[in-house]
Design an enzyme around this catalytic site. Structure first.
Site, mmCIF file in Angstrom:
data_model
loop_
_atom_site.group_PDB
_atom_site.id
_atom_site.type_symbol
_atom_site.label_atom_id
_atom_site.label_comp_id
_atom_site.label_asym_id
_atom_site.label_seq_id
_atom_site.Cartn_x
_atom_site.Cartn_y
_atom_site.Cartn_z
ATOM 1 N N SER A 182 0.801 -1.221 0.000
ATOM 2 C CA SER A 182 0.000 0.000 0.000
ATOM 3 C C SER A 182 0.836 1.275 0.000
ATOM 4 C CB SER A 182 -0.952 -0.007 1.195
ATOM 5 O OG SER A 182 -0.256 -0.208 2.398
ATOM 6 N N HIS A 210 -5.124 -3.241 -2.668
ATOM 7 C CA HIS A 210 -4.760 -2.256 -3.700
ATOM 8 C C HIS A 210 -4.640 -2.871 -5.091
ATOM 9 C CE1 HIS A 210 -4.065 1.156 -1.013
ATOM 10 N NE2 HIS A 210 -3.773 0.212 -0.137
ATOM 11 N N LYS A 240 -11.761 0.395 -1.700
ATOM 12 C CA LYS A 240 -10.775 1.094 -2.526
ATOM 13 C C LYS A 240 -11.304 1.210 -3.960
ATOM 14 C CE LYS A 240 -7.388 0.821 0.895
ATOM 15 N NZ LYS A 240 -6.690 -0.080 1.802
HETATM 16 C C1 LIG Z 1 -6.833 -0.313 3.259
HETATM 17 C C2 LIG Z 1 -6.235 -1.632 3.528
HETATM 18 C C3 LIG Z 1 -6.863 -2.542 4.386
HETATM 19 C C4 LIG Z 1 -8.085 -2.197 5.192
HETATM 20 O O1 LIG Z 1 -9.208 -2.106 4.405
HETATM 21 P P1 LIG Z 1 -10.448 -1.237 4.906
HETATM 22 O O2 LIG Z 1 -11.589 -1.779 4.145
HETATM 23 O O3 LIG Z 1 -10.135 0.179 4.575
HETATM 24 O O4 LIG Z 1 -10.573 -1.453 6.374
HETATM 25 C C5 LIG Z 1 -6.291 -3.788 4.537
HETATM 26 N N1 LIG Z 1 -5.158 -4.115 3.889
HETATM 27 C C6 LIG Z 1 -4.526 -3.260 3.071
HETATM 28 C C7 LIG Z 1 -3.274 -3.678 2.371
HETATM 29 C C8 LIG Z 1 -5.040 -1.982 2.882
HETATM 30 O O5 LIG Z 1 -4.390 -1.123 2.100
#
Ligand SMILES: *Cc1c(COP(=O)(O)O)cnc(C)c1O
Length: 384
Positions: A182, A210, A240
């Site tokens: 990320s 991602h 996302k």
């Molecule tokens: C954003 C993210 C999460 C968490 O996801 P949410 O739905 O925002 O709680 C988990 N793992 C990674 C790698 C992330 O970037």
């Protein structure tokens, strides 16, 4: 006088002194690529909304429709009163997309990782994790009580040595990794990792947060990108590229059945709201059907990349919509981000302790226009 809470003020002061203090910025109205933030029109390069779907009228309509039919809240754990039709529809759709038998939708990606890891491993087991893994994987591992080893970022030879040395000491072993990292944007070497995992009889949990909607011929993620279809535990988020809220775990029917009984962050929390669920379902359909969204995203990524290369900026290795440049130490990086902000570009400085080295992080979206990318590059020229 109450002295019990005094430490909070002094801890906050320490955060300020270290330059680690953070606060939120208020965003007004809608819009994905161009937004109003703190009363200022800026180009958005800090969002995970890679395909701009959070503002898509089709997601909004699907959410409104679900609100009308099912109400605002799920009212309880799905095991008690919270199961709604869209939950299973979404799960079946996600499972098919990811090439898995079944899927379980959690109330966030973070909760998915808090639930799935302690369901798979306990105190007699081992978790081996990439050093750059997301915080939610680390928290899930801590909660599980398993022994933890980390390997240097992307270093599969190191992972292999650790397994050769320690695998036999443990009952079960789980390898955890982000697929797209990320804060860096690079990809885990999944084909080699999977091969090592099979050889040492390890389970693998991949976090596709991602990569979903970004990588692979149908946007299913990094496993699809590599053409891997093994029996992994595939976790990801609906928040996302899918523009909604929630998390998911896809895998075998048996795994999902087990999680419905054993993942505490699913059993003991309220089901995902009908509106979020329906919006995510609409998003999966769109990502599947509209190849041009991903085409535009990858054109924008190539455009920004080329601009960085032309300017001989230090771009970190990347295979995704996350592009990071190094511009110096913490102080310089912060001043660089501030100057970009003044020039109307929001691309944040990511600093320790979040990452080992400071960088400016750009996340590219399909909704950026070529002119916007040029504007960013012009702003960088100004700052330089
Ligand atoms: C954003 C993210 C999460 C968490 O996801 P949410 O739905 O925002 O709680 C988990 N793992 C990674 C790698 C992330 O970037």
């Amino acid at each position: 006088m109450d002295h019990a809470y005094d430490w909070i003020a002094s801890d906050l002061q320490a955060l300020h002194r270290a330059g680690w203090y953070r606060s939120t910025r208020l965003s007004h109205g809608s819009g994905s690529a161009q937004i109003e933030l703190e009363g200022r029109r800026v180009l958005q390069f800090a969002s995970n909304d890679y395909l701009g779907l959070s503002q898509d009228p089709r997601l909004v309509s699907a959410a409104i429709e679900a609100l009308r039919i099912h109400g605002a809240g799920a009212t309880g754990s799905r095991l008690l009163s919270g199961e709604r039709e869209p939950h299973r529809q979404l799960e079946k759709r996600l499972a098919a997309w990811k090439g898995c038998e079944d899927c379980l939708v959690f109330s966030s990606g973070y909760l998915a990782n808090l639930g799935v890891i302690p369901a798979l491993v306990g105190s007699r087991d081992l978790v081996i994790a990439d050093a750059y893994n997301h915080s939610s994987l680390k928290s899930g591992t801590q909660l599980s009580g398993a022994q933890t080893l980390t390997y240097p970022h992307g270093n599969i030879a190191h992972l292999e040595r650790e397994l050769a040395r320690h695998r036999e000491e443990y009952r079960r072993c789980l390898i955890c990794t982000d697929t797209v990292f990320s804060m860096d944007g690079d990809l885990a070497p999944l084909p080699r990792l999977v091969e090592v995992a099979e050889r040492f009889r390890c389970m693998v949990l991949v976090d596709e947060a991602h990569a979903t909607g970004v990588l692979g011929p149908t946007g299913a993620g990094a496993l699809e990108h590599f053409g891997l279809a093994p029996s992994l535990v595939q976790m990801g988020t609906l928040s996302k590229a899918l523009g909604s809220l929630g998390g998911y775990v896809c895998g075998s029917a048996e795994l999902v059945d087990y999680l419905r009984n054993r993942a505490r962050s699913w059993v003991y929390t309220t089901g995902l709201s009908p509106a979020d669920t329906a919006a995510a379902l609409a998003a999966v359909e769109i990502v599947h059907g509209e190849l041009e969204l991903r085409t535009r995203l990858w054109q924008n990524i190539a455009h920004l990349r080329a601009g960085f290369t032309e300017r001989q900026l230090r771009l970190l290795p990347t295979d995704s919509a996350v592009l990071c440049i190094r511009v110096g130490d913490v102080g310089r990086t912060r001043r660089f981000a501030d100057a970009l902000w003044e020039a109307g570009v929001y691309a944040p400085a990511i600093r320790p302790p979040t990452v080992p080295t400071s960088r400016i992080r750009f996340s590219v979206m399909a909704t950026h226009t070529p002119e916007m990318i040029d504007q960013v590059l012009a702003a960088i020229d100004c700052v330089l």
